[in-house]
Design a protein around this motif. Structure first.
Motif, PDB file in Angstrom:
ATOM      1  N   ASN A   1      64.831  55.441  38.818  1.00 38.79           N
ATOM      2  CA  ASN A   1      65.722  55.368  39.975  1.00 38.79           C
ATOM      3  C   ASN A   1      65.410  54.130  40.790  1.00 38.79           C
ATOM      4  N   ILE A   2      66.312  53.778  41.683  1.00 40.96           N
ATOM      5  CA  ILE A   2      66.086  52.712  42.655  1.00 40.96           C
ATOM      6  C   ILE A   2      65.995  53.368  44.025  1.00 40.96           C
ATOM      7  N   ASN A   3      65.128  52.862  44.864  1.00 40.22           N
ATOM      8  CA  ASN A   3      64.919  53.471  46.169  1.00 40.22           C
ATOM      9  C   ASN A   3      65.679  52.744  47.276  1.00 40.22           C
ATOM     10  N   ASP A   4      66.102  53.530  48.255  1.00 37.60           N
ATOM     11  CA  ASP A   4      66.587  53.013  49.536  1.00 37.60           C
ATOM     12  C   ASP A   4      67.822  52.135  49.419  1.00 37.60           C
ATOM     13  N   LEU A   5      68.873  52.682  48.800  1.00 40.30           N
ATOM     14  CA  LEU A   5      70.153  51.973  48.712  1.00 40.30           C
ATOM     15  C   LEU A   5      71.203  52.724  49.532  1.00 40.30           C
ATOM     16  N   TYR A   6      71.701  52.092  50.552  1.00 40.90           N
ATOM     17  CA  TYR A   6      72.793  52.680  51.331  1.00 40.90           C
ATOM     18  C   TYR A   6      74.092  52.574  50.537  1.00 40.90           C
ATOM     19  N   GLU A   7      74.786  53.682  50.421  1.00 38.64           N
ATOM     20  CA  GLU A   7      76.023  53.759  49.636  1.00 38.64           C
ATOM     21  C   GLU A   7      75.802  53.280  48.192  1.00 38.64           C
TER      22      GLU A   7
ATOM     23  N   LYS B   1      68.502  55.316  56.616  1.00 42.03           N
ATOM     24  CA  LYS B   1      67.357  56.006  56.024  1.00 42.03           C
ATOM     25  C   LYS B   1      67.583  57.510  56.000  1.00 42.03           C
ATOM     26  N   GLU B   2      68.145  58.034  57.070  1.00 39.05           N
ATOM     27  CA  GLU B   2      68.418  59.469  57.140  1.00 39.05           C
ATOM     28  C   GLU B   2      69.399  59.890  56.045  1.00 39.05           C
ATOM     29  N   LEU B   3      70.452  59.103  55.848  1.00 43.38           N
ATOM     30  CA  LEU B   3      71.435  59.413  54.815  1.00 43.38           C
ATOM     31  C   LEU B   3      70.819  59.335  53.423  1.00 43.38           C
ATOM     32  N   TRP B   4      69.943  58.343  53.221  1.00 46.29           N
ATOM     33  CA  TRP B   4      69.305  58.188  51.919  1.00 46.29           C
ATOM     34  C   TRP B   4      68.385  59.372  51.619  1.00 46.29           C
TER      35      TRP B   4
END
Length: 367
Positions: A236-242, A291-294
């Motif tokens: 996986n990749i971390n911390d991607l918005y949308e 960050k919260e959404l992620w």
């Protein structure tokens, strides 16, 4: 899978060949005069964020020289199907050394006739494994398929379109191998096939990014004492918005991360969103909100489910359109207009009804 407003040639079959897709992409580039923007024969060695700009170090393979360039934003568009994932099965590495060419990935598969008369096993339970096995049923002397039990324990896999005279023997997951036998988790075993083809997915791999130092990509507003996860663990990749914009530095975007999607239309919606973002016409939420959404997404979609979209690509693509519609009041009249997506589109109907996908494969087609 075509780009909106740019259809494949009318004679293209429902499932085009690699060559037809390549020609389609080239014609799209020529139609939009994009080749002038593409630098081929170039190996990107590293990217890093230096003095509020992206530093890209690359190697010109034609003239054997190293170049350093700087950019305000960086798009990573290398996709997710370049580094195959092959499970760590006991005995597999020794088998590769003792029988070179005996074990390959689906990426290396070219045509079924290369395996004419062979005893072959395909490993995997998704579309690539199914398609490869179907083709091989017309050319091999014996065919085996190994797949997770959850994929076939409730009911046998659909074998429509296979050669009825050479249907594959279905096995559970491989437990171990040696030079003579393949052992499965139900304690059964078979003689070692001539070739084992792993269609078991791909790893996210970005060798030009220093994965051990994610702060090297973070923008200056990020607290250097803050704990930042590695950019990717391969799965996986971390911390991607949308699924797109790197939260720790929104001037970095990664295309093509989701899978089980209609690729080209998805990429175009992502590109459309980014064009408005970097023109300053679309504003992102705050860092804390992203960050919260992620974190919410990671909890709701654990493991491989994180980027597996399927029909969820419809609300995803439409959400990108919503953000543009809500914030861009006076869009340039000459800019390309994208449409909202519905569940009645052809590819969406096929995802909802797998039998339509099988019909489109062309039952009984020989290779």
């Amino acid at each position: 899978m075509q780009f909106p407003g740019f259809p494949f040639p009318s004679a293209t079959p429902e499932f085009p060949s690699r060559e037809q897709v390549q020609e389609y992409v080239r014609s799209y580039a020529d139609h939009h005069n994009l080749r002038r923007l593409v630098q081929l024969n170039t190996h990107v060695l590293s990217i890093s964020y230096v003095n509020n700009q992206w530093q890209c170090i690359s190697r010109d393979l034609v003239h054997s020289r190293t170049n350093t360039e700087y950019f305000d934003a960086m798009f990573v568009c290398t996709g997710r199907v370049s580094h195959p994932f092959i499970p760590d099965i006991p005995g597999l590495q020794e088998l590769k050394l003792q029988k070179p060419g005996n074990v390959i990935s689906a990426k290396e598969f070219r045509k079924a006739t290369d395996y004419k008369g062979q005893n072959v096993m395909v490993v995997g339970g998704a579309f690539s494994a199914y398609d490869i096995a179907r083709q091989l049923s017309y050319t091999t002397s014996r065919l085996h398929v190994s797949m997770p039990q959850r994929d076939h324990e409730k009911e046998p896999p659909c074998l429509d379109g296979f050669n009825k005279d050479n249907l594959p023997a279905i096995h559970p997951v491989i437990k171990k191998v040696d030079t003579h036998l393949v052992y499965f988790t139900d304690d059964s075993y078979i003689m070692m096939p001539d070739t084992i083809i792993f269609a078991t997915g791909y790893l996210y791999s970005y060798p030009f990014i220093d994965n051990t130092n994610p702060l090297a990509m973070a923008c200056s507003q990020i607290d250097p004492l803050q704990s930042v996860r590695c950019f990717t663990d391969g799965h996986n990749i971390n911390d991607l918005y949308e699924y797109l914009v790197y939260i720790y530095n929104p001037s970095l975007a990664v295309f093509g991360v989701p899978f089980n999607v209609a690729p080209f239309p998805l990429y175009e919606h992502q590109a459309h969103f980014l064009a408005h973002l970097y023109k300053g016409e679309v504003k992102l939420p705050s860092f804390d909100k992203m960050k919260e959404l992620w974190e919410k997404l990671v909890i709701e979609r654990p493991g491989k489910l994180l980027f597996k979209m399927g029909l969820e690509q419809i609300p995803y693509r439409n959400s990108l359109m919503d953000m543009i519609q809500e914030q861009v009041k006076d869009e340039c009249p000459t800019s390309k207009r994208l449409e909202y997506v519905t569940e009645e589109s052809q590819w969406a109907m096929r995802l909802k009804k797998p039998e339509l996908h099988l019909q489109a494969l062309g039952y009984g087609t020989k290779f």
